[in-house]
Write a protein that holds these residues in place. Structure first.
Motif, PDB file in Angstrom:
ATOM      1  N   PRO A   1      77.471  27.713  30.053  1.00  0.00           N
ATOM      2  CA  PRO A   1      78.792  27.246  30.509  1.00  0.00           C
ATOM      3  C   PRO A   1      78.871  25.723  30.589  1.00  0.00           C
ATOM      4  O   PRO A   1      79.912  25.135  30.280  1.00  0.00           O
ATOM      5  CB  PRO A   1      78.937  27.895  31.890  1.00  0.00           C
ATOM      6  CG  PRO A   1      78.065  29.102  31.839  1.00  0.00           C
ATOM      7  CD  PRO A   1      76.901  28.730  30.964  1.00  0.00           C
ATOM      8  N   GLU A   2      77.785  25.076  30.999  1.00  0.00           N
ATOM      9  CA  GLU A   2      77.786  23.616  31.100  1.00  0.00           C
ATOM     10  C   GLU A   2      77.907  22.973  29.717  1.00  0.00           C
ATOM     11  O   GLU A   2      78.627  21.977  29.537  1.00  0.00           O
ATOM     12  CB  GLU A   2      76.517  23.126  31.800  1.00  0.00           C
ATOM     13  CG  GLU A   2      76.404  23.521  33.271  1.00  0.00           C
ATOM     14  CD  GLU A   2      75.963  24.959  33.460  1.00  0.00           C
ATOM     15  OE1 GLU A   2      75.561  25.604  32.468  1.00  0.00           O
ATOM     16  OE2 GLU A   2      76.045  25.449  34.611  1.00  0.00           O
ATOM     17  N   GLU A   3      77.195  23.554  28.719  1.00  0.00           N
ATOM     18  CA  GLU A   3      77.267  23.009  27.368  1.00  0.00           C
ATOM     19  C   GLU A   3      78.654  23.177  26.775  1.00  0.00           C
ATOM     20  O   GLU A   3      79.189  22.269  26.122  1.00  0.00           O
ATOM     21  CB  GLU A   3      76.222  23.689  26.480  1.00  0.00           C
ATOM     22  CG  GLU A   3      74.795  23.297  26.800  1.00  0.00           C
ATOM     23  CD  GLU A   3      73.781  24.077  25.988  1.00  0.00           C
ATOM     24  OE1 GLU A   3      72.674  23.559  25.755  1.00  0.00           O
ATOM     25  OE2 GLU A   3      74.102  25.224  25.573  1.00  0.00           O
ATOM     26  N   ARG A   4      79.265  24.312  27.025  1.00  0.00           N
ATOM     27  CA  ARG A   4      80.610  24.534  26.507  1.00  0.00           C
ATOM     28  C   ARG A   4      81.604  23.574  27.172  1.00  0.00           C
ATOM     29  O   ARG A   4      82.476  23.020  26.496  1.00  0.00           O
ATOM     30  CB  ARG A   4      81.025  25.982  26.748  1.00  0.00           C
ATOM     31  CG  ARG A   4      82.404  26.280  26.192  1.00  0.00           C
ATOM     32  CD  ARG A   4      82.751  27.743  26.330  1.00  0.00           C
ATOM     33  NE  ARG A   4      84.085  28.003  25.811  1.00  0.00           N
ATOM     34  CZ  ARG A   4      84.673  29.191  25.817  1.00  0.00           C
ATOM     35  NH1 ARG A   4      84.042  30.243  26.300  1.00  0.00           N
ATOM     36  NH2 ARG A   4      85.885  29.333  25.315  1.00  0.00           N
ATOM     37  N   GLN A   5      81.438  23.380  28.461  1.00  0.00           N
ATOM     38  CA  GLN A   5      82.327  22.453  29.170  1.00  0.00           C
ATOM     39  C   GLN A   5      82.168  21.036  28.628  1.00  0.00           C
ATOM     40  O   GLN A   5      83.147  20.308  28.455  1.00  0.00           O
ATOM     41  CB  GLN A   5      82.011  22.479  30.671  1.00  0.00           C
ATOM     42  CG  GLN A   5      82.954  21.640  31.523  1.00  0.00           C
ATOM     43  CD  GLN A   5      82.632  21.754  32.999  1.00  0.00           C
ATOM     44  OE1 GLN A   5      81.623  22.329  33.399  1.00  0.00           O
ATOM     45  NE2 GLN A   5      83.506  21.215  33.829  1.00  0.00           N
ATOM     46  N   ARG A   6      80.935  20.615  28.329  1.00  0.00           N
ATOM     47  CA  ARG A   6      80.697  19.279  27.771  1.00  0.00           C
ATOM     48  C   ARG A   6      81.337  19.140  26.390  1.00  0.00           C
ATOM     49  O   ARG A   6      81.938  18.121  26.075  1.00  0.00           O
ATOM     50  CB  ARG A   6      79.204  19.002  27.692  1.00  0.00           C
ATOM     51  CG  ARG A   6      78.830  17.778  26.869  1.00  0.00           C
ATOM     52  CD  ARG A   6      77.429  17.294  27.165  1.00  0.00           C
ATOM     53  NE  ARG A   6      76.902  16.467  26.097  1.00  0.00           N
ATOM     54  CZ  ARG A   6      77.333  15.251  25.781  1.00  0.00           C
ATOM     55  NH1 ARG A   6      78.337  14.706  26.445  1.00  0.00           N
ATOM     56  NH2 ARG A   6      76.774  14.573  24.779  1.00  0.00           N
TER      57      ARG A   6
ATOM     58  N   SER B   1      88.031  13.792  23.902  1.00  0.00           N
ATOM     59  CA  SER B   1      87.826  12.398  24.318  1.00  0.00           C
ATOM     60  C   SER B   1      88.420  11.416  23.313  1.00  0.00           C
ATOM     61  O   SER B   1      88.398  11.640  22.110  1.00  0.00           O
ATOM     62  CB  SER B   1      86.331  12.123  24.477  1.00  0.00           C
ATOM     63  OG  SER B   1      86.100  10.757  24.742  1.00  0.00           O
ATOM     64  N   ARG B   2      88.965  10.315  23.846  1.00  0.00           N
ATOM     65  CA  ARG B   2      89.453   9.224  23.007  1.00  0.00           C
ATOM     66  C   ARG B   2      88.513   8.024  23.037  1.00  0.00           C
ATOM     67  O   ARG B   2      88.740   7.034  22.329  1.00  0.00           O
ATOM     68  CB  ARG B   2      90.836   8.779  23.467  1.00  0.00           C
ATOM     69  CG  ARG B   2      91.905   9.831  23.274  1.00  0.00           C
ATOM     70  CD  ARG B   2      93.272   9.285  23.616  1.00  0.00           C
ATOM     71  NE  ARG B   2      94.329  10.252  23.383  1.00  0.00           N
ATOM     72  CZ  ARG B   2      95.628  10.011  23.552  1.00  0.00           C
ATOM     73  NH1 ARG B   2      96.009   8.798  23.961  1.00  0.00           N
ATOM     74  NH2 ARG B   2      96.526  10.943  23.326  1.00  0.00           N
ATOM     75  N   ALA B   3      87.500   8.096  23.876  1.00  0.00           N
ATOM     76  CA  ALA B   3      86.584   6.973  24.012  1.00  0.00           C
ATOM     77  C   ALA B   3      85.249   7.217  23.317  1.00  0.00           C
ATOM     78  O   ALA B   3      84.533   6.270  22.997  1.00  0.00           O
ATOM     79  CB  ALA B   3      86.332   6.676  25.494  1.00  0.00           C
ATOM     80  N   ALA B   4      84.905   8.467  23.084  1.00  0.00           N
ATOM     81  CA  ALA B   4      83.611   8.791  22.467  1.00  0.00           C
ATOM     82  C   ALA B   4      83.642   8.449  20.976  1.00  0.00           C
ATOM     83  O   ALA B   4      84.696   8.241  20.372  1.00  0.00           O
ATOM     84  CB  ALA B   4      83.287  10.263  22.670  1.00  0.00           C
TER      85      ALA B   4
ATOM     86  N   GLU C   1      84.081  14.898  16.342  1.00  0.00           N
ATOM     87  CA  GLU C   1      84.215  15.806  15.204  1.00  0.00           C
ATOM     88  C   GLU C   1      83.202  16.943  15.290  1.00  0.00           C
ATOM     89  O   GLU C   1      83.534  18.129  15.079  1.00  0.00           O
ATOM     90  CB  GLU C   1      84.013  15.014  13.914  1.00  0.00           C
ATOM     91  CG  GLU C   1      84.148  15.822  12.647  1.00  0.00           C
ATOM     92  CD  GLU C   1      83.913  14.941  11.423  1.00  0.00           C
ATOM     93  OE1 GLU C   1      84.894  14.533  10.798  1.00  0.00           O
ATOM     94  OE2 GLU C   1      82.720  14.641  11.133  1.00  0.00           O
ATOM     95  N   ARG C   2      81.959  16.632  15.623  1.00  0.00           N
ATOM     96  CA  ARG C   2      80.911  17.656  15.675  1.00  0.00           C
ATOM     97  C   ARG C   2      81.098  18.582  16.871  1.00  0.00           C
ATOM     98  O   ARG C   2      80.772  19.764  16.802  1.00  0.00           O
ATOM     99  CB  ARG C   2      79.550  16.977  15.701  1.00  0.00           C
ATOM    100  CG  ARG C   2      79.242  16.314  14.372  1.00  0.00           C
ATOM    101  CD  ARG C   2      78.081  15.385  14.439  1.00  0.00           C
ATOM    102  NE  ARG C   2      77.997  14.606  13.203  1.00  0.00           N
ATOM    103  CZ  ARG C   2      77.060  13.702  12.956  1.00  0.00           C
ATOM    104  NH1 ARG C   2      76.129  13.462  13.869  1.00  0.00           N
ATOM    105  NH2 ARG C   2      77.057  13.040  11.821  1.00  0.00           N
TER     106      ARG C   2
END
Length: 387
Positions: free
Chosen positions: A21-26, A33-36, A42-43
């Motif tokens: 669940p934590e990985e999916r949330q990340r 995100s607009r900053a990443a 994309e990945r």
């Protein structure tokens, strides 16, 4: 531990991508995100869609990404985990050959001025430093740097937090008696405070020693506009409009004495600030203060303050003036500097005049305004105690 599982979609032979669940949330946060970095966003979208049951062909149509990119991302995520799928792997076949000795040589060059190596420049630029590194790498035993780019040199410098293209100024202490002179000036400020408190507690008691702070502000420019200023216009032009061109008429110097007891200013505006102008200011002080009062002056070591002409005048008025010198390069201790700062932020700010005569008249008018509502300048008590 609970897991989310994506089903194998279509005819894809890749296994199911398992996410916590934590990985999916990340991944969901990263995909929006607009900053990443664009690649990571994309990945993250690729992994989320594959986890949701989409096969690579569907992902390609939805995201307009090449199948090679999709498969590289999925293979890394399935082999080494979700984080690996988001990042690039090291593409070079072997580790870089730039060793610690090579980096030390670049750092040594960055700490050497280019003029000492035969260049005309005083400071390095990244381009010049990288060029010197490439030209001399082979001859100095650092062949791995023979093709070093600016970015490579910059990374080496960043590891040591070096910025050889910048200058940070410092003030060298050249006065061996700096501490004793500083303490003497601060004790005078403290004594003035005590005098004021005593005078307030015992009205009518006269002061036998008055303390003033003196300095010069040279180079005040007489600048004239070549076109009239435009006034602000509500809801249209919030600021004063001013043409970029201007005309210079020369400069004037302000010689000022600040009374540390009541804030009164005695000043002169002159073409120059030589001994004769300084003596004229001393004569103004002599005329302003009552006879029998010692005028204690805090001032710097300017040549006009101790010249033969000045000493001749001081000798003609024995026991009238008492000098307290600030340390060399210690003019910041002189409270009159706060007066000049006030002038710079009030009537001298953005001043425009048609001649030096007008500039002098405006400065004297500004000083008269200060004297109409004088402010006592004080050295902060905690600064005094800290010293």
């Amino acid at each position: 531990m609970e897991y989310y599982r994506g089903s194998v979609a279509g005819k894809s032979k890749l296994p199911t991508l398992v996410l916590t669940p934590e990985e999916r949330q990340r991944l969901e946060a990263l995909s929006a995100s607009r900053a990443a970095a664009v690649r990571e966003v994309e990945r993250a979208r690729i992994l989320l869609r594959y986890h949701a049951g989409n096969n690579p062909s569907a992902i390609q149509r939805a995201l307009n990404v090449s199948r090679v990119t999709i498969y590289h991302c999925l293979h890394k995520a399935l082999e080494m985990g979700m984080e690996a799928g988001l990042k690039d792997t090291f593409h070079r076949p072997k580790e870089p050959l730039i060793g610690s000795a090579d980096k030390a040589w670049v750092v040594h060059l960055a700490c050497t001025k280019p003029k000492d190596l035969g260049y005309a420049a005083e400071l390095w630029t990244r381009k010049a430093l990288a060029g010197y590194v490439r030209q001399n790498a082979e001859a100095t035993g650092h062949p791995s740097l023979a093709r070093a780019a600016k970015a490579t040199v910059q990374r080496i410098l960043d590891e040591q937090q070096l910025h050889p293209h910048k200058v940070k100024y410092y003030l060298e202490r050249r006065d061996p008696g700096c501490e004793s002179k500083m303490k003497e000036v601060l004790m005078v400020y403290h004594e003035v405070t005590v005098q004021k408190q005593a005078a307030g507690a015992t009205p009518g008691v006269g002061i036998t020693v008055v303390t003033v702070s003196i300095d010069e502000k040279p180079g005040v420019q007489a600048i004239e506009n070549t076109a009239p200023d435009l006034p602000p216009v509500p809801e249209k032009h919030p600021a004063v409009g001013r043409d970029h061109e201007y005309k210079r008429h020369g400069t004037l110097s302000i010689l000022a004495s600040l009374d540390l007891h009541d804030g009164h200013v005695v000043a002169r505006v002159e073409e120059r600030h030589r001994s004769r102008e300084f003596v004229a200011l001393l004569k103004d002080l002599d005329a302003y203060y009552p006879a029998g009062v010692t005028i204690r002056i805090i001032l710097d070591n300017h040549s006009a303050h101790i010249s033969k002409e000045t000493r001749t005048y001081l000798a003609s008025r024995p026991n009238r003036f008492n000098y307290v010198h600030t340390p060399k390069h210690g003019s910041w201790l002189n409270l009159v500097e706060t007066l000049f700062g006030k002038m710079a932020h009030t009537f001298l700010r953005q001043i425009r005049v048609k001649s030096k005569v007008e500039l002098k008249e405006r400065i004297l008018r500004g000083i008269a305004e200060i004297n109409a509502a004088p402010v006592v300048h004080r050295w902060k008590e905690f600064d005094l105690l800290a010293s």
